[in-house]
Each structure stands twice: as structure tokens, then as C-alpha cells.
Enzyme design. Structure first.
Site, PDB file in Angstrom:
ATOM      1  N   ASN A  84       0.546  -0.958  -0.200  1.00 42.77           N
ATOM      2  CA  ASN A  84      -0.191  -0.226   0.131  1.00 42.77           C
ATOM      3  C   ASN A  84       1.093   1.232   0.221  1.00 42.77           C
ATOM      4  O   ASN A  84       0.437   2.122  -1.109  1.00 42.77           O
ATOM      5  CB  ASN A  84      -1.186  -0.421   1.241  1.00 42.77           C
ATOM      6  CG  ASN A  84      -2.313  -1.124   0.864  1.00 42.77           C
ATOM      7  OD1 ASN A  84      -2.621  -1.626  -0.098  1.00 42.77           O
ATOM      8  ND2 ASN A  84      -2.561  -1.830   1.841  1.00 42.77           N
TER       9      ASN A  84
ATOM     10  N   ARG B 209      -3.018   3.873   7.774  1.00 41.98           N
ATOM     11  CA  ARG B 209      -1.841   3.863   8.542  1.00 41.98           C
ATOM     12  C   ARG B 209      -0.205   4.005   7.971  1.00 41.98           C
ATOM     13  O   ARG B 209       0.828   4.672   7.513  1.00 41.98           O
ATOM     14  CB  ARG B 209      -1.346   2.592   9.174  1.00 41.98           C
ATOM     15  CG  ARG B 209      -0.281   2.645   9.508  1.00 41.98           C
ATOM     16  CD  ARG B 209      -0.525   1.284  10.721  1.00 41.98           C
ATOM     17  NE  ARG B 209       0.498   1.010  11.620  1.00 41.98           N
ATOM     18  CZ  ARG B 209       0.673   0.591  12.707  1.00 41.98           C
ATOM     19  NH1 ARG B 209      -0.211  -0.173  13.014  1.00 41.98           N
ATOM     20  NH2 ARG B 209       1.913   0.193  13.343  1.00 41.98           N
ATOM     21  N   ASP B 210      -0.579   2.852   6.784  1.00 38.04           N
ATOM     22  CA  ASP B 210      -0.245   3.027   4.920  1.00 38.04           C
ATOM     23  C   ASP B 210      -0.117   4.134   4.081  1.00 38.04           C
ATOM     24  O   ASP B 210       1.582   4.874   4.259  1.00 38.04           O
ATOM     25  CB  ASP B 210      -0.445   1.432   4.242  1.00 38.04           C
ATOM     26  CG  ASP B 210      -1.189   0.893   5.261  1.00 38.04           C
ATOM     27  OD1 ASP B 210       0.060   0.489   6.055  1.00 38.04           O
ATOM     28  OD2 ASP B 210      -1.380   0.296   5.004  1.00 38.04           O
ATOM     29  N   ALA B 211      -0.914   4.972   3.967  1.00 38.55           N
ATOM     30  CA  ALA B 211      -1.042   5.966   3.369  1.00 38.55           C
ATOM     31  C   ALA B 211       0.032   7.248   4.231  1.00 38.55           C
ATOM     32  O   ALA B 211       0.081   7.711   3.834  1.00 38.55           O
ATOM     33  CB  ALA B 211      -2.650   6.559   3.281  1.00 38.55           C
TER      34      ALA B 211
END
Length: 310
Positions: A41, A254-256
Site C-alpha cells: 500500500n 496507516r500505510d498512506a
């Protein structure tokens, strides 16, 4: 170059229901299949922000081919280790604004496959950044016990920077090696420090401690209510974003956030500006089914406010 390492990629099956009825037939109202994995991601959001990456990790079977094809269709470079087993499929059920995840452990990774990934990462050099993200699948010879330590040793020996977004049991050892960024959430903080968080101010000593232990930048988020950045001897806080849109998906926020931070750090090296982009990327992600576009992220910047706490 930015490398993203996902040890346990997946196909994520998103299922929409009016109501989840246990022990009964459930009729699906909507479905969507996407590649899954924290570091994957990150690659996808960085690509949306026009920052190139190379995605690596373990793939196998038709699931692995699906993951590679999807990333390549988004113009993301891939260089995975092909494994004998197949990648897992996770199920994510959405009903009545509630999310229920069914997460599988993943395939068994052989020692030869681990060695191949270690050899691949030996190419990284000073100036490169590696993002380690996500869960660890079962591995031969108990290699899963210290796999992140071994991968990190390769990265550090060649002078690369790294970001750690890994389960809490692996994170403490990695913090000591001075990561560019770590992004624990409230559950991680509770596990690492064995504390009960009652207000957001309870995060402050924990964030400071993570800096003392070696992290260069720490972002601690507490859901839709905001987050804090710890950098140098300063603490910054973001606001609760109110753009009039409904939050429909917290799966990859969270990944973004990590991707947004890295994208801006790559441009000007200012952690505060990077934090603003991180908050914008996470907030934009929460408002779409998959991951946001470049314009959706940039437009969200208008709603981001950051103030210095200390």
C-alpha cells in the site's frame, strides 16, 4: 530509490453486507478484490504521489500473479521472490459502518526463499530507503523469529535508511537501529510500554521514549481524532479532519500516512511539511474504498492543521 518489502502479501476480498448474521446465510451486497499488504500500500500511495518505488517480498500462485499484475498496471516496479506456496486471501467484511477482518497466517516460506530475499536486498545503497511493513508468515527453521533483524542488517550494512511499520514484537529491536520513521498506533503503544492510554497526552512520554531509543521521527495516531509527530526535540499535533465527507474505510490509512510522509521528505526533507502530507494522505484514504488519487490527497491538504505542542 525507495524499496518496499512486504513479507506476507495478500489478496484482500472486501465484502459489503447490510448486516452480518452469524450462523446464517449472508447475501453479499458488494464485493471488491485488491492486493493487500502494508508495504504494498505504501508503494501504491507513493506512486499516486509520483514517487517511484520497487516493491519486493514473497509471491506465489495465481494470487501472487494478481498482485504483480495489479502493481504493474499502476506503473509500480516489482521484483518479488517467487515462492513455492501461494499467497493468502484475507476477508474484510463491511456492515453497518463496522469492519470485521478475517486474516490468515500466510504461506510457509522456505529458508532458500528467505536467503533469496536477503541477497536481493544486498543491492541497496546509501541514499536508498527501505520500508519494512506488515506481518510475518510462518518460516522454516524459526526464521520468522528474527527475520526483520536479518533484513535490517543487510540494509544498514549498505548505508540505507529504513522505515519500520512492523508488529510490536519486532519493533523495539528495529528502533535501536535509528529508523527514519516509525508509525505505531494506540494498540502498539499499549503493548510496547504496557500502559493504559486514557487521553492523548498519555502518548507524549511514549513518543519521547521512542525518540530516545533511536527513532528519527515518530508518528502516533489515535484514529479520526488526530495524531502527533515527534521529531528532534519538538512535538506537533494534527487536527481532526472535517471536510464534510464520510469516513468509509480505515483499512490502509496507516500505510498512506507513511507514504505521504516519505513523499514529502523526498522533496524537501522537512519533517513538519512531511507530516502535513502524511495526515492528508491518511485522511483521503479514509474517504475512498481503495486508495486515493494524487488530487484527492493534495486537495485534503486544505483541511490539515498542524500546531506545535512542545
Amino acid at each position: 530509490m525507495i524499496y518496499t518489502v512486504t513479507l506476507n502479501p495478500s489478496i484482500d476480498l472486501f465484502v459489503g453486507l447490510d448486516q452480518l448474521k452469524l450462523g446464517e446465510r449472508n447475501d453479499v451486497k458488494s464485493e471488491r478484490i485488491l492486493p493487500g499488504g502494508k508495504a504494498l500500500n505504501v508503494s501504491r500511495v507513493l506512486s499516486a504521489l509520483r514517487i517511484p518505488t520497487i516493491a519486493t517480498g514473497f509471491v506465489g500462485g495465481f494470487q501472487g500473479q494478481f498482485i504483480k499484475d495489479w502493481l504493474q498496471n499502476e506503473d509500480i516496479m516489482t521484483d518479488f521472490v517467487e515462492m513455492k506456496e501461494i499467497n493468502r486471501t484475507n476477508i474484510k467484511v463491511y456492515e453497518n459502518k463496522r469492519e470485521t477482518y478475517i486474516s490468515f497466517p500466510g504461506p510457509n516460506i522456505s529458508s532458500e526463499e528467505v536467503d533469496e530475499l536477503l541477497y536481493y536486498l544486498s543491492r541497496v545503497r546509501e541514499g536508498d530507503t527501505i520500508i519494512f511493513g506488515g506481518s510475518v508468515p510462518p518460516m522454516e527453521e524459526n526464521m520468522d523469529d528474527d527475520i526483520y533483524d536479518r533484513l535490517l542488517s543487510v540494509a544498514k550494512s549498505n548505508g540505507a535508511e529504513f522505515v519500520a511499520d512492523v508488529p510490536s514484537q519486532y519493533l523495539l529491536n528495529m528502533v535501536k537501529e535509528k529508523p527514519l520513521l516509525i508509525k505505531p498506533n494506540d494498540d502498539d503503544i499499549a503493548k510496547i510500554f504496557n500502559v493504559d492510554i486514557e487521553t492523548k497526552f498519555d502518548y507524549i512520554p511514549c513518543g519521547k521514549k521512542l525518540l530516545e531509543m533511536g527513532a528519527k521521527n515518530v508518528i502516533i495516531s489515535y484514529g479520526a481524532n488526530g495524531s502527533m509527530l515527534f521529531t528532534g526535540d519538538k512535538i506537533y499535533e494534527s487536527n481532526e479532519i472535517d471536510d464534510g465527507q464520510e469516513v468509509i474505510n480505515t483499512n490502509a490509512c496507516r500505510d498512506a500516512m507513511i507514504a505521504g510522509f516519505l513523499a514529502n521528505m523526498a522533496k524537501d526533507g522537512d519533517p513538519v511539511n512531511a507530516y502535513k502530507m502524511a495526515v492528508a494522505a491518511a485522511s483521503a484514504t479514509a474517504r475512498v474504498i481503495d486508495l486515493p488519487t494524487h488530487d484527492e490527497i493534495v486537495n485534503m491538504l486544505d483541511y490539515v492543521e498542524v500546531e506545535e505542542l512542545e
